[in-house]
Scaffold this active site. Structure first.
Site, short mmCIF file in Angstrom:
data_model
loop_
_atom_site.label_atom_id
_atom_site.label_comp_id
_atom_site.label_asym_id
_atom_site.label_seq_id
_atom_site.Cartn_x
_atom_site.Cartn_y
_atom_site.Cartn_z
N ASN A 74 0.89 -1.17 0.00
CA ASN A 74 0.00 0.00 0.00
C ASN A 74 0.92 1.22 0.00
O ASN A 74 1.46 1.61 1.03
CB ASN A 74 -0.88 -0.04 1.25
CG ASN A 74 -1.81 1.16 1.35
OD1 ASN A 74 -1.75 2.07 0.51
ND2 ASN A 74 -2.63 1.17 2.37
N ARG A 98 -2.48 -2.09 -3.51
CA ARG A 98 -3.68 -1.26 -3.31
C ARG A 98 -3.61 -0.09 -4.28
O ARG A 98 -2.58 0.59 -4.38
CB ARG A 98 -3.71 -0.73 -1.89
CG ARG A 98 -4.88 0.20 -1.69
CD ARG A 98 -4.76 0.98 -0.41
NE ARG A 98 -5.93 1.81 -0.25
CZ ARG A 98 -5.93 2.95 0.43
NH1 ARG A 98 -4.83 3.39 0.98
NH2 ARG A 98 -7.02 3.66 0.55
N HIS A 114 -13.12 2.80 0.17
CA HIS A 114 -13.09 1.75 1.22
C HIS A 114 -13.70 0.43 0.72
O HIS A 114 -14.14 -0.39 1.54
CB HIS A 114 -13.90 2.17 2.48
CG HIS A 114 -13.30 3.30 3.26
ND1 HIS A 114 -14.07 4.28 3.81
CD2 HIS A 114 -12.03 3.59 3.58
CE1 HIS A 114 -13.31 5.15 4.45
NE2 HIS A 114 -12.05 4.76 4.32
N ARG A 141 -12.83 15.45 8.20
CA ARG A 141 -13.60 15.78 6.98
C ARG A 141 -15.05 16.08 7.34
O ARG A 141 -15.63 15.42 8.19
CB ARG A 141 -13.55 14.61 6.00
CG ARG A 141 -12.20 14.44 5.35
CD ARG A 141 -12.15 13.22 4.45
NE ARG A 141 -11.02 12.38 4.81
CZ ARG A 141 -10.82 11.15 4.36
NH1 ARG A 141 -11.66 10.61 3.50
NH2 ARG A 141 -9.77 10.45 4.73
N GLU A 168 -7.98 -5.24 5.38
CA GLU A 168 -7.87 -4.90 3.96
C GLU A 168 -6.72 -5.63 3.28
O GLU A 168 -6.80 -6.02 2.12
CB GLU A 168 -7.75 -3.38 3.81
CG GLU A 168 -9.06 -2.69 4.15
CD GLU A 168 -8.94 -1.22 4.46
OE1 GLU A 168 -9.21 -0.41 3.57
OE2 GLU A 168 -8.59 -0.86 5.60
#
Ligand code: ADP
Length: 399
Positions: free
Chosen positions: A7, A90, A179, A240, A383
């Site tokens: 990643n 990823r 996601h 956010r 993940e």
């Protein structure tokens, strides 16, 4: 088979080496401050973490250090690099081109590059990591696993905004969702744990990390998700804003004398829990402040819970009921008060959790009562394992 999962970010790179048969993690770690000074963290499973400060001016040098650590005669997890059978990368944005993972050929890399404008902070870094791995391991097959791919099944009325249609046709303005790897892993694992076929289930997955999104999963596929064209949309997050009235942007530009990117920066980095509480983006700090009687922290907590509830309610209706609601990622797996408050808000749907069962952190648990209308689970996401599974699956598919 051993799969190396990478990643790659602009100045950091996380990795895990996974034995695909046992699904055990053989080694994991990260490279930080690539191009600045350089720091390698490496841990073989069962041994202590090793931290090495060493110059890594480029991603290629960082990956070389990871590979050296993996085959180090003393602490390495493998005897030689020939034991790395595949690499899973990823990739954040696959645009509309990639509705599933894909073997990384030159043609595919060119197509990923075309998506760079959609994720300017992430995709270029992902590509740098892929190219560096290809140079260092030219004969090892590599697969790209996209954050957006799982949402490729959303119907048009879910992914289109009510904007001039030509903006979609010309500029690709639509909801993509993110996601996806986590929503896929959590929904599949949930079905497994329940001993049910995912094709018969309606699941709402709540990935509540620093970034956070919800997904409505029907018969195993994503039918809607809360993030949008970018990962700024949807529920309130650590820093956010989530959904806001878009007219706020030009208004704030004028009132505060800011340009568009400064306002977007404030929406991404200075909003959410941090913005409302004026304290912290970390839910642990927010809850500690709430417990000390801080009213602004309480407001931030309530707003966070409210936006999650709003989306669960929306997806509950969309799915015509939900068999399961799953909580995952940092907040979802660990925050007992967030899960309790969200489920309290869902009482009118007949959703009930048991306080004793909810008293879990970071482990799989069914927390709903037996008479709850939907089951509620806490399910740690993974993940990297999902990327490793997808890597093997798509390699086999390609013969
Ligand atoms: P990322 O999106 O960076 O992968 P994570 O899934 O690791 O994020 O989630 C990080 C967030 O999880 C932290 O910012 C923090 O708010 C939250 N978190 C972690 N542990 C706890 C806890 N025990 N209680 C509440 N929140 C927690």
């Amino acid at each position: 088979m051993n799969v190396l999962v990478i990643n790659c970010g602009s100045s950091s790179l996380k990795y895990q080496l996974i034995d695909s048969e046992t699904e055990a993690v053989l080694a994991k770690g990260l490279c930080e401050r690539i191009g600045i000074d350089g720091r390698l963290v490496y841990q073989k499973t069962g041994l202590d973490k090793e931290i090495t400060e060493a110059a890594m001016p480029t991603h290629k040098q960082a990956i070389q250090m990871v590979l050296d650590a993996i085959v180090n005669p003393k602490t390495g997890a493998l005897k030689s690099l020939a034991e790395v059978d595949a690499v899973g990368h990823r990739v954040v944005h696959g645009g509309e081109k990639f509705a599933s993972s894909v073997v990384l050929t030159e043609e595919v890399l060119a197509q990923i590059e075309e998506c760079n404008d959609l994720a300017p902070l992430h995709n270029p870094a992902n590509l740098i990591g892929i190219r560096a791995c290809q140079e260092l391991m030219p004969n090892v097959p590599m697969v790209g696993v996209f954050d957006t791919a799982f949402h490729g099944t959303m119907p048009e009325d879910a992914y289109l905004y009510a904007l001039p249609y030509e903006l979609y046709e010309k500029d690709g303005i639509r909801k993509y969702g993110f996601h996806g790897t986590s929503h896929k892993y959590v929904s599949q694992t949930c079905a497994e744990v329940m001993g049910r076929d995912i094709k018969d289930l309606k699941i709402i997955t709540c990935h509540l990390g620093n970034g956070a999104s919800l997904c409505a999963v029907k018969n195993g596929v994503s039918v809607d998700t809360s993030m949008g064209f970018t990962p700024l949309a949807g529920i309130m997050m650590g820093t956010r804003s989530g959904d806001v009235d878009p007219s706020i942007i030009p208004y704030v530009m004028e009132q505060e004398g800011l340009n568009a990117s400064e306002v977007v920066n404030a929406l991404n980095k200075k909003s959410g829990l941090l913005g409302l509480s004026e304290k912290s983006s970390d839910m642990r700090d927010i809850i500690a402040s709430v417990n000390e009687g801080d009213e602004q922290a309480k407001l931030a907590f309530n707003k966070y819970v409210r936006t999650i509830t709003d989306y669960i309610a929306k997806y509950y209706v969309l799915l015509n009921g939900a068999d399961v609601i799953c909580f995952t990622a940092g907040v979802g797996e660990n925050s007992i008060p967030v899960r309790k408050a969200v489920c309290e808000n869902l009482k009118c749907l007949g959703i009930k959790i048991d306080d004793d069962k909810n008293n879990v952190m970071g482990e799989m648990a069914k927390i709903s009562t037996d008479d709850s209308s939907s089951m509620v689970y806490v399910l740690p996401t993974d993940e990297e394992l999902m990327i490793a599974r997808d890597t093997l699956f798509f390699l086999h598919q390609n013969g």
